[in-house]
Design a protein around this motif. Structure first.
Motif, PDB file in Angstrom:
ATOM      1  N   THR A 400      32.519  37.861  53.153  1.00  0.00           N
ATOM      2  CA  THR A 400      31.412  37.458  52.288  1.00  0.00           C
ATOM      3  C   THR A 400      31.783  37.605  50.819  1.00  0.00           C
ATOM      4  O   THR A 400      31.505  36.728  49.994  1.00  0.00           O
ATOM      5  N   VAL A 401      32.418  38.717  50.461  1.00  0.00           N
ATOM      6  CA  VAL A 401      32.822  38.945  49.069  1.00  0.00           C
ATOM      7  C   VAL A 401      33.819  37.876  48.619  1.00  0.00           C
ATOM      8  O   VAL A 401      33.687  37.294  47.536  1.00  0.00           O
ATOM      9  N   ALA A 402      34.820  37.592  49.441  1.00  0.00           N
ATOM     10  CA  ALA A 402      35.852  36.616  49.077  1.00  0.00           C
ATOM     11  C   ALA A 402      35.261  35.221  48.935  1.00  0.00           C
ATOM     12  O   ALA A 402      35.591  34.487  47.988  1.00  0.00           O
ATOM     13  N   VAL A 403      34.380  34.829  49.865  1.00  0.00           N
ATOM     14  CA  VAL A 403      33.780  33.495  49.830  1.00  0.00           C
ATOM     15  C   VAL A 403      32.876  33.338  48.612  1.00  0.00           C
ATOM     16  O   VAL A 403      32.925  32.329  47.897  1.00  0.00           O
ATOM     17  N   GLN A 404      32.027  34.329  48.363  1.00  0.00           N
ATOM     18  CA  GLN A 404      31.109  34.235  47.228  1.00  0.00           C
ATOM     19  C   GLN A 404      31.846  34.221  45.896  1.00  0.00           C
ATOM     20  O   GLN A 404      31.345  33.681  44.905  1.00  0.00           O
ATOM     21  N   ASN A 405      33.027  34.794  45.870  1.00  0.00           N
ATOM     22  CA  ASN A 405      33.793  34.858  44.621  1.00  0.00           C
ATOM     23  C   ASN A 405      34.312  33.488  44.184  1.00  0.00           C
ATOM     24  O   ASN A 405      34.573  33.277  42.999  1.00  0.00           O
ATOM     25  N   VAL A 406      34.470  32.556  45.135  1.00  0.00           N
ATOM     26  CA  VAL A 406      35.031  31.245  44.795  1.00  0.00           C
ATOM     27  C   VAL A 406      34.061  30.098  45.058  1.00  0.00           C
ATOM     28  O   VAL A 406      34.338  28.961  44.664  1.00  0.00           O
ATOM     29  N   ALA A 407      32.934  30.367  45.721  1.00  0.00           N
ATOM     30  CA  ALA A 407      32.001  29.286  46.069  1.00  0.00           C
ATOM     31  C   ALA A 407      31.258  28.800  44.829  1.00  0.00           C
ATOM     32  O   ALA A 407      30.876  29.603  43.969  1.00  0.00           O
ATOM     33  N   PRO A 408      31.025  27.484  44.723  1.00  0.00           N
ATOM     34  CA  PRO A 408      30.193  26.970  43.624  1.00  0.00           C
ATOM     35  C   PRO A 408      28.789  27.552  43.721  1.00  0.00           C
ATOM     36  O   PRO A 408      28.262  27.760  44.810  1.00  0.00           O
ATOM     37  N   ARG A 409      28.170  27.777  42.575  1.00  0.00           N
ATOM     38  CA  ARG A 409      26.845  28.392  42.555  1.00  0.00           C
ATOM     39  C   ARG A 409      25.834  27.617  43.393  1.00  0.00           C
ATOM     40  O   ARG A 409      25.048  28.210  44.145  1.00  0.00           O
ATOM     41  N   LYS A 410      25.864  26.285  43.329  1.00  0.00           N
ATOM     42  CA  LYS A 410      24.843  25.516  44.034  1.00  0.00           C
ATOM     43  C   LYS A 410      25.019  25.557  45.548  1.00  0.00           C
ATOM     44  O   LYS A 410      24.114  25.180  46.288  1.00  0.00           O
ATOM     45  N   TYR A 411      26.191  25.991  46.014  1.00  0.00           N
ATOM     46  CA  TYR A 411      26.439  26.086  47.447  1.00  0.00           C
ATOM     47  C   TYR A 411      26.573  27.539  47.924  1.00  0.00           C
ATOM     48  O   TYR A 411      27.111  27.784  48.994  1.00  0.00           O
ATOM     49  N   MET A 412      26.083  28.487  47.127  1.00  0.00           N
ATOM     50  CA  MET A 412      26.270  29.898  47.468  1.00  0.00           C
ATOM     51  C   MET A 412      25.667  30.246  48.828  1.00  0.00           C
ATOM     52  O   MET A 412      26.273  30.952  49.640  1.00  0.00           O
ATOM     53  N   GLY A 413      24.454  29.741  49.095  1.00  0.00           N
ATOM     54  CA  GLY A 413      23.820  30.048  50.372  1.00  0.00           C
ATOM     55  C   GLY A 413      24.587  29.480  51.545  1.00  0.00           C
ATOM     56  O   GLY A 413      24.826  30.169  52.536  1.00  0.00           O
ATOM     57  N   ALA A 414      24.993  28.207  51.445  1.00  0.00           N
ATOM     58  CA  ALA A 414      25.730  27.575  52.540  1.00  0.00           C
ATOM     59  C   ALA A 414      27.073  28.248  52.765  1.00  0.00           C
ATOM     60  O   ALA A 414      27.502  28.448  53.909  1.00  0.00           O
ATOM     61  N   ALA A 415      27.764  28.619  51.684  1.00  0.00           N
ATOM     62  CA  ALA A 415      29.068  29.272  51.817  1.00  0.00           C
ATOM     63  C   ALA A 415      28.932  30.649  52.451  1.00  0.00           C
ATOM     64  O   ALA A 415      29.717  31.031  53.329  1.00  0.00           O
ATOM     65  N   THR A 416      27.932  31.408  52.010  1.00  0.00           N
ATOM     66  CA  THR A 416      27.718  32.745  52.574  1.00  0.00           C
ATOM     67  C   THR A 416      27.345  32.654  54.049  1.00  0.00           C
ATOM     68  O   THR A 416      27.844  33.417  54.886  1.00  0.00           O
ATOM     69  N   ALA A 417      26.483  31.701  54.377  1.00  0.00           N
ATOM     70  CA  ALA A 417      26.051  31.549  55.768  1.00  0.00           C
ATOM     71  C   ALA A 417      27.202  31.158  56.674  1.00  0.00           C
ATOM     72  O   ALA A 417      27.194  31.486  57.868  1.00  0.00           O
ATOM     73  N   SER A 418      28.206  30.467  56.130  1.00  0.00           N
ATOM     74  CA  SER A 418      29.316  30.019  56.972  1.00  0.00           C
ATOM     75  C   SER A 418      30.050  31.196  57.600  1.00  0.00           C
ATOM     76  O   SER A 418      30.493  31.124  58.750  1.00  0.00           O
ATOM     77  N   THR A 419      30.178  32.300  56.865  1.00  0.00           N
ATOM     78  CA  THR A 419      30.892  33.461  57.420  1.00  0.00           C
ATOM     79  C   THR A 419      30.110  34.081  58.572  1.00  0.00           C
ATOM     80  O   THR A 419      30.690  34.460  59.586  1.00  0.00           O
ATOM     81  N   VAL A 420      28.776  34.180  58.409  1.00  0.00           N
ATOM     82  CA  VAL A 420      27.933  34.726  59.477  1.00  0.00           C
ATOM     83  C   VAL A 420      27.916  33.780  60.668  1.00  0.00           C
ATOM     84  O   VAL A 420      28.023  34.196  61.832  1.00  0.00           O
ATOM     85  N   PHE A 421      27.818  32.483  60.390  1.00  0.00           N
ATOM     86  CA  PHE A 421      27.708  31.464  61.431  1.00  0.00           C
ATOM     87  C   PHE A 421      28.965  31.418  62.298  1.00  0.00           C
ATOM     88  O   PHE A 421      28.892  31.469  63.533  1.00  0.00           O
ATOM     89  N   PHE A 422      30.139  31.346  61.680  1.00  0.00           N
ATOM     90  CA  PHE A 422      31.376  31.241  62.451  1.00  0.00           C
ATOM     91  C   PHE A 422      31.671  32.533  63.217  1.00  0.00           C
ATOM     92  O   PHE A 422      32.212  32.482  64.328  1.00  0.00           O
ATOM     93  N   ARG A 423      31.322  33.668  62.658  1.00  0.00           N
ATOM     94  CA  ARG A 423      31.528  34.924  63.387  1.00  0.00           C
ATOM     95  C   ARG A 423      30.622  34.989  64.606  1.00  0.00           C
ATOM     96  O   ARG A 423      31.040  35.452  65.674  1.00  0.00           O
ATOM     97  N   SER A 424      29.387  34.513  64.468  1.00  0.00           N
ATOM     98  CA  SER A 424      28.455  34.509  65.600  1.00  0.00           C
ATOM     99  C   SER A 424      28.941  33.582  66.707  1.00  0.00           C
ATOM    100  O   SER A 424      28.912  33.942  67.889  1.00  0.00           O
ATOM    101  N   ILE A 425      29.415  32.374  66.326  1.00  0.00           N
ATOM    102  CA  ILE A 425      29.944  31.444  67.323  1.00  0.00           C
ATOM    103  C   ILE A 425      31.180  32.041  67.993  1.00  0.00           C
ATOM    104  O   ILE A 425      31.367  31.949  69.220  1.00  0.00           O
ATOM    105  N   GLY A 426      32.044  32.685  67.216  1.00  0.00           N
ATOM    106  CA  GLY A 426      33.250  33.306  67.772  1.00  0.00           C
ATOM    107  C   GLY A 426      32.922  34.394  68.776  1.00  0.00           C
ATOM    108  O   GLY A 426      33.543  34.476  69.843  1.00  0.00           O
TER     109      GLY A 426
END
Length: 543
Positions: A400-426
């Motif tokens: 989450t820290v690494a993703v939020q550090n490089v994600a564009p501000r307007k996509y912060m929610g989608a980028a943060t959710a991607s880490t939770v989403f892919f871990r849950s699917i995994g």
């Protein structure tokens, strides 16, 4: 009077700057919400026997958890994207309110006589709705942390959130058992109400509302529908695979539907004005690598955790009453690890310093699990749990820290959710695949030496080793009538132990290989220095 005399003193350095009272209230509300969502996944299991006895739904009980998992997984990316478009506050409050209301409905399941479904089906439906609220809270809590704190500070606070998840895993079963024994299984759900109301009040009164600017508020309906039609069949197939096998028509059909809808979803995202999951995010190597690493961690680590109590009970002979505490060393290690990662990212401004050692420790823990056998001492299992748990704790906040550090501000929610989403699917895929491996080897070993004329109905009692601990009366009734029957029962129970050992060893070995290869992913992770202030976007002070 000088302007500086009335200007509030802010204590956060993110996009949204909060005063000290606002910060403490917001953090308290977010942590309580995350704690509730985490606790609800562990506390309900201990109430299972009472729920089944009262609502008469043994055959449908797995859906109480499966429905919650399905809806919460779907809710994370959907509402994270909506929060990017319309703001976080009201979606978070909507999720928390949904969670509280549906908790009350779950506690009252079976008392709604006017509904056309029985009590167990009522509970399953209400748990599905509750999962939506939990997914909204979980997906947005970590994104709000990204709004409030600078990148260097986020690891510290996200570590606290991950630690609360670990504590819920430790104390949830004990609390669930106590509430069930001293009051009712319904209290397991009702306990959410006062805590949830406090969380809602804290966010409502103290967290400011922020409307995103420069975003086209056009909902990606094609992406939304195709994502739902992709994930629902996938999770259903993975849930049913342990019962019906990979080659069953039901599972194959669902997987085929999921693949087709995935292709449609990816095409829809390339055409959407505001895509639900912007594919452009994954052109950034850090985001794509963290998504893959989160998926691998979910499969290799979380997919194994569910089978550790089975090894302790089925192979080493731990009593069923101890099962609620079997994972305590692993979870305690994870709690400590998340706190350490938070301090590392805060002081050193680096997430890779925690990522590489964390991945190595998880791999070592999995290797230690793979070496376990009949002669393994419980202290050896505890050591392996602590090593793997500490490594897991180091890793969890990193993505989450690494993703939020490089994600564009307007996509912060989608980028943060991607880490939770892919871990849950995994983790879901890991449980399904490892469960299939376990049952295949288990059934092969179970039949060794068993007479060909053994009644199929008797053998059916051994079809699922996860349920054997609760089936003592049925086993005695089926085999205890004669000396030969008792001898056959002893043979089958011995075969069960051998089958479990071999199957679990295969699982642990596969996980050791997966997590050892995952070390390479973390070595390849680029370490972008964490900023200590929010930049370059303008800060938005809120009084």
């Amino acid at each position: 009077m000088p302007a500086s005399a009335v200007e509030p003193k802010f204590h956060t350095s993110g996009l949204i700057r909060l005063t000290r009272p606002q910060m403490f209230a917001t953090m308290a509300g977010l942590m309580l919400a995350v704690l509730l969502a985490a606790l609800d996944q562990t506390i309900v299991g201990t109430a299972e026997p009472r729920i089944i006895a009262q609502l008469s739904g043994f055959d449908r009980y797995p859906w109480v958890s499966s429905m919650y998992l399905l809806t919460s997984t779907l809710a994370v990316p959907i509402f994270a994207k909506l929060s990017d478009m319309y703001g976080r506050k009201w979606f978070f409050l909507g999720g928390a309110t949904t969670f509280v209301v549906t908790s009350a409905l779950c506690g009252a399941a079976g008392t709604f006589r006017f509904l056309p479904i029985d009590g167990m089906n009522q509970l399953i439906v209400f748990r599905g709705l509750q999962g939506i609220g939990a997914g909204m809270m979980m997906g947005l809590a970590f994104t709000i942390i990204g709004d409030v704190f600078s990148p260097a500070e986020r690891g510290k606070y996200q570590g606290f959130f991950a630690a609360s998840w670990g504590l819920a895993s430790i104390f949830g079963p004990t609390l669930g058992g106590w509430l069930t024994d001293h009051t009712s299984w319904r209290a397991v759900f009702y306990v959410n109400l006062p805590v949830g109301l406090v969380a809602i009040a804290a966010i409502y009164f103290q967290f400011p509302e922020l409307h995103p600017e420069g975003v086209k508020r056009k909902l990606d309906w094609a992406g939304l529908i195709s994502l739902i039609l992709c994930i629902v069949p996938l999770l259903l197939a993975l849930t049913w695979v342990t019962d019906y096998g990979w080659s069953s028509a039901r599972v194959e059909t669902l997987l085929a539907i999921s693949v087709v809808m995935l292709a449609i979803f990816l095409r829809a995202e390339t055409k959407a004005i505001e895509p639900l999951i912007p594919l452009s995010l994954f052109r950034e190597p850090i985001i794509s690598l963290c998504s893959v690493a989160g998926f691998v961690l979910g499969m290799g680590m979380f997919g194994v955790i569910i089978y550790l109590p089975l090894f302790m009970q089925g192979v080493l002979g731990a009593s069923a009453t101890q099962s609620g505490n079997l994972l305590t060393p692993l979870m305690m290690g994870a709690v400590v690890g998340t706190i350490v990662t938070g301090q590392i990212t805060l002081r050193l401004g680096s997430y890779k310093v925690a990522a590489v050692p964390g991945s190595i420790l998880v791999a070592i823990g999995m290797i230690l699990f793979a070496r376990m056998g009949e002669a393994t001492q419980r202290i050896d299992v505890v050591v392996a749990m602590i090593v793997a748990g500490f490594g897991m704790g180091l890793l969890q906040p990193v993505y989450t820290v690494a993703v939020q550090n490089v994600a564009p501000r307007k996509y912060m929610g989608a980028a943060t959710a991607s880490t939770v989403f892919f871990r849950s699917i995994g983790s879901t895929m890991g449980v399904a695949i490892f469960g299939s491996v376990l049952l295949t080897g288990y059934h092969r070993d179970l039949m060794k030496g068993v007479p060909a004329d053994t009644p199929p109905a008797a053998l059916k009692l051994f079809s699922n080793p996860l349920l054997l601990a609760r089936m003592g009366p049925q086993l005695q009734a089926a085999f205890g009538q004669s000396e030969s029957g008792r001898g056959l029962l002893q043979m089958l129970l011995a075969n069960v132990r051998i089958g479990l050992l071999h199957g679990l060893q295969h699982i642990f070995f596969a996980s050791a290989v997966i997590m050892s290869l995952a070390v390479l992913l973390h070595l390849a992770l680029r370490d972008v220095p964490l900023r200590r202030h929010h930049a370059p976007e303008p800060e938005i002070p809120v009084g």
